[in-house]
Design an enzyme around this catalytic site. Structure first.
Site, short mmCIF file in Angstrom:
data_model
loop_
_atom_site.label_atom_id
_atom_site.label_comp_id
_atom_site.label_asym_id
_atom_site.label_seq_id
_atom_site.Cartn_x
_atom_site.Cartn_y
_atom_site.Cartn_z
N THR A 170 0.82 -1.21 0.00
CA THR A 170 0.00 0.00 0.00
C THR A 170 0.86 1.27 0.00
OG1 THR A 170 -1.50 1.29 1.41
CG2 THR A 170 -0.09 -0.29 2.53
N ASP A 171 0.29 2.35 -0.51
CA ASP A 171 1.00 3.64 -0.47
C ASP A 171 1.14 4.17 0.96
OD1 ASP A 171 -1.67 4.33 -0.05
OD2 ASP A 171 -1.79 5.76 -1.70
N GLU A 172 0.34 3.58 1.88
CA GLU A 172 0.37 4.09 3.27
C GLU A 172 1.70 3.84 3.97
OE1 GLU A 172 -2.90 3.23 5.77
OE2 GLU A 172 -4.36 3.42 4.16
N TYR A 228 -1.94 -0.69 11.14
CA TYR A 228 -2.09 -1.35 9.83
C TYR A 228 -0.91 -1.03 8.92
CZ TYR A 228 -3.34 -1.63 4.91
OH TYR A 228 -3.29 -1.87 3.55
N LYS A 260 2.19 -3.39 7.29
CA LYS A 260 2.42 -3.53 5.84
C LYS A 260 3.86 -3.11 5.51
CE LYS A 260 -0.04 -4.59 2.99
NZ LYS A 260 -0.45 -5.92 2.43
P1 NAD Z 1 -9.89 -7.15 2.37
O1 NAD Z 1 -9.86 -6.89 3.83
O2 NAD Z 1 -11.10 -6.84 1.58
O3 NAD Z 1 -9.55 -8.69 2.08
C1 NAD Z 1 -8.54 -9.37 2.77
C2 NAD Z 1 -8.68 -10.86 2.45
O4 NAD Z 1 -7.62 -11.55 3.13
C3 NAD Z 1 -10.00 -11.47 2.96
O5 NAD Z 1 -10.53 -12.34 1.99
C4 NAD Z 1 -9.58 -12.23 4.20
O6 NAD Z 1 -10.42 -13.36 4.47
C5 NAD Z 1 -8.17 -12.65 3.83
N1 NAD Z 1 -7.33 -12.91 5.01
C6 NAD Z 1 -7.17 -12.11 6.10
N2 NAD Z 1 -6.34 -12.70 6.98
C7 NAD Z 1 -5.96 -13.88 6.43
C8 NAD Z 1 -5.09 -14.92 6.86
N3 NAD Z 1 -4.46 -14.87 8.05
N4 NAD Z 1 -4.92 -15.98 6.05
C9 NAD Z 1 -5.56 -16.06 4.85
N5 NAD Z 1 -6.40 -15.10 4.41
C10 NAD Z 1 -6.59 -14.02 5.18
O7 NAD Z 1 -8.61 -6.39 1.80
P2 NAD Z 1 -8.43 -5.59 0.42
O8 NAD Z 1 -8.91 -4.22 0.61
O9 NAD Z 1 -8.92 -6.43 -0.68
O10 NAD Z 1 -6.83 -5.52 0.37
C11 NAD Z 1 -6.09 -6.60 -0.21
C12 NAD Z 1 -4.61 -6.25 -0.16
O11 NAD Z 1 -4.38 -5.06 -0.88
C13 NAD Z 1 -4.05 -6.02 1.22
O12 NAD Z 1 -2.75 -6.56 1.28
C14 NAD Z 1 -4.01 -4.51 1.36
O13 NAD Z 1 -2.98 -4.11 2.24
C15 NAD Z 1 -3.68 -4.13 -0.07
N6 NAD Z 1 -4.13 -2.80 -0.50
C16 NAD Z 1 -5.43 -2.42 -0.33
C17 NAD Z 1 -5.86 -1.20 -0.83
C18 NAD Z 1 -7.30 -0.75 -0.71
O14 NAD Z 1 -7.63 0.35 -1.12
N7 NAD Z 1 -8.21 -1.56 -0.18
C19 NAD Z 1 -4.95 -0.36 -1.49
C20 NAD Z 1 -3.62 -0.76 -1.61
C21 NAD Z 1 -3.23 -1.99 -1.13
O1 DAU Z 2 -4.13 3.95 0.49
C1 DAU Z 2 -4.35 2.58 0.44
C2 DAU Z 2 -5.19 2.15 1.62
O2 DAU Z 2 -6.50 2.60 1.38
C3 DAU Z 2 -5.16 0.65 1.84
O3 DAU Z 2 -3.86 0.25 2.21
C4 DAU Z 2 -6.14 0.22 2.95
O4 DAU Z 2 -6.20 -1.19 3.03
C5 DAU Z 2 -7.51 0.77 2.59
O5 DAU Z 2 -8.44 0.46 3.63
C6 DAU Z 2 -7.45 2.27 2.35
O6 DAU Z 2 -7.13 2.95 3.60
P1 DAU Z 2 -7.89 4.30 4.04
O7 DAU Z 2 -7.75 4.41 5.50
O8 DAU Z 2 -7.46 5.43 3.18
O9 DAU Z 2 -9.40 3.87 3.57
P2 DAU Z 2 -10.83 4.04 4.29
O10 DAU Z 2 -11.82 3.53 3.28
O11 DAU Z 2 -10.86 3.48 5.63
O12 DAU Z 2 -10.98 5.61 4.42
C7 DAU Z 2 -10.81 6.49 3.30
C8 DAU Z 2 -10.86 7.91 3.81
O13 DAU Z 2 -12.19 8.20 4.24
C9 DAU Z 2 -9.97 8.16 5.02
O14 DAU Z 2 -9.44 9.47 4.91
C10 DAU Z 2 -10.92 8.06 6.21
C11 DAU Z 2 -12.23 8.57 5.63
N1 DAU Z 2 -13.48 7.99 6.19
C12 DAU Z 2 -13.56 6.65 6.31
C13 DAU Z 2 -14.73 6.06 6.75
C14 DAU Z 2 -14.85 4.56 6.91
C15 DAU Z 2 -14.56 8.82 6.47
O15 DAU Z 2 -14.48 10.06 6.35
N2 DAU Z 2 -15.72 8.24 6.89
C16 DAU Z 2 -15.85 6.90 7.05
O16 DAU Z 2 -16.95 6.44 7.42
#
Ligand code: NAD
Ligand code: DAU
Length: 342
Positions: free
Chosen positions: A122-124, A158, A162
């Site tokens: 992730t970019d975080e 988190y 990562k």
């Molecule tokens: P998500 O929470 O929707 O899905 C995570 C999946 O991993 C689920 O299916 C869960 O059952 C599985 N999982 C969790 N713990 C596990 C374990 N111990 N063993 C096996 N499976 C397990 O997550 P997402 O938003 O789809 O993110 C997927 C990946 O992408 C993550 O690595 C996250 O850090 C990365 N990522 C997410 C975002 C975003 O915007 N959501 C952006 C950049 C990177």
């Molecule tokens: O940047 C990549 C990341 O993006 C991933 O690594 C994470 O897995 C993914 O969850 C996401 O992280 P954020 O914390 O940016 O996403 P989230 O959807 O939780 O929140 C997006 C923005 O919105 C953040 O600034 C918090 C805000 N927010 C979130 C929720 C749930 C609100 O204002 N209201 C809300 O109810």
């Protein structure tokens, strides 16, 4: 057929990647390794043919399960993670086990069997950036977006786990010759995203007659990318990426949270002011922005879903048409947020 293991392939981004492979890459058989935590849902991949996709329910921290799955793989694409910042602030422990121990367990197995590994990050890991208006180059000057040279500076449990997992992968490349690449992507949106996350939470709030909830003033900026573009970028890296390299994935989609909530309300036929400001997230990162020049120039990748308003409208439609996918969980998700005044 090439055997690709996709960890976390029943979650949001992982399942979209599995769909992408089945639709675009004919010679691939996918084994999904997923624990099916609260964030995993086998319905996300149940429509896919059995001769292309198999689900193994298991934990990536379980060395025995991992060994059995990895020994026959050509490539492991590692999505599985605890992924939600707010949850990591309430209880960091599953983040330590899955994101750190789980990644360690996978790279040890890939080292043992000399399996190609791609790590989804992730970019975080880079921390956050000032707002564009506070920068001399207004966000376009040198160092004003994240690149693969930006120092790591994660803020939350988190993002720090990562970051730690990225460093493990880098060390395994250098010390043991692990054939690995890493990608750091910005915020994804699209179908199958859990309703605890920002965009689906607000869409399903409106569909449930609840006012959307904006943390603080809502000026925090996220760099939105459609999850299908994330999938095509990851596949480009798996196919053409250079071992040991890190690629940043982003589609120039910066928006502040306030504008996103107001756009969701407008697209759903509500007044743009029909939302509540709620408690801010502790340590809330201000702005993320990706410079994806390296990925675009070296691997020839370009995003296809660059109209955020259209992508958001499609995503709203998906949640409208798939109420049975999210409805049962809605009350519990909102009750948990309410405990934090959010
Ligand atoms: P998500 O929470 O929707 O899905 C995570 C999946 O991993 C689920 O299916 C869960 O059952 C599985 N999982 C969790 N713990 C596990 C374990 N111990 N063993 C096996 N499976 C397990 O997550 P997402 O938003 O789809 O993110 C997927 C990946 O992408 C993550 O690595 C996250 O850090 C990365 N990522 C997410 C975002 C975003 O915007 N959501 C952006 C950049 C990177
Ligand atoms: O940047 C990549 C990341 O993006 C991933 O690594 C994470 O897995 C993914 O969850 C996401 O992280 P954020 O914390 O940016 O996403 P989230 O959807 O939780 O929140 C997006 C923005 O919105 C953040 O600034 C918090 C805000 N927010 C979130 C929720 C749930 C609100 O204002 N209201 C809300 O109810």
């Amino acid at each position: 057929m090439r055997n690709i293991v996709v960890t976390g392939g029943a979650g949001f981004i992982g399942s979209n990647f599995v769909h992408y492979l089945v639709e675009n890459v004919p010679d691939v058989f996918v084994t999904v390794l997923d624990k099916l935590t609260y964030a995993g849902n086998k319905a996300n991949i149940s429509s896919l043919p059995e001769d292309r996709v198999k689900l193994v329910v298991g934990d990536i921290s379980d060395a025995k399960v991992v060994d059995e799955v990895v020994r026959n793989a050509d490539t492991v694409v590692h999505y599985a993670a605890e992924s939600h910042n707010d949850n990591s602030l309430n209880d960091p422990s599953p983040f330590i086990f899955t994101n750190l121990i789980g990644t360690y367990t996978l790279i040890e197995a890939c080292r043992k069997y000399d399996v190609r590994f791609h790590h989804i990050s992730t970019d975080e890991v880079y921390g956050d950036l000032p707002l564009r208006e506070d920068l001399p180059g207004h966000g376009e000057g040198p160092g004003e977006k994240f690149t693969d040279k930006t120092p790591y500076n994660p803020s939350s449990p988190y993002s720090s786990t990562k970051a730690g997992s990225d460093l493990l992968v880098r060390a395994w490349v250098r010390s043991f010759g692990l054939r690995a690449t890493i990608s750091n992507c910005s915020n994804n949106y699209g179908p199958f995203q859990h309703i605890e996350k920002f965009i689906p939470r607000q869409i399903t709030n409106v569909l449930s007659g609840i006012r959307p909830k904006l943390y603080g003033a809502g000026l925090n900026v996220r760099d939105w990318i459609h999850t299908n573009d994330h999938s095509s970028a990851v596949w480009a890296i798996v196919e053409k990426g250079k071992i040991g390299e890190t690629y940043l994935i982003g589609a120039d989609g910066e928006e502040n949270n306030k504008d996103v909530v107001e756009l969701i309300l407008e697209l759903m036929g509500k007044g743009r002011d029909e939302y509540d400001h709620v408690n801010d997230r502790p340590g809330h990162d201000l702005r993320y922005a990706i410079d994806s020049t390296k990925l675009r120039t070296e691997l020839g990748w370009t995003p296809q879903f660059t109209n955020f308003k259209d992508g958001l409208a499609d995503t709203i439609k998906w949640y409208q048409e798939n109420e049975s996918w999210w409805k049962a969980e809605k009350a519990a998700v909102e009750a948990k947020y309410a405990e934090n005044g959010q």
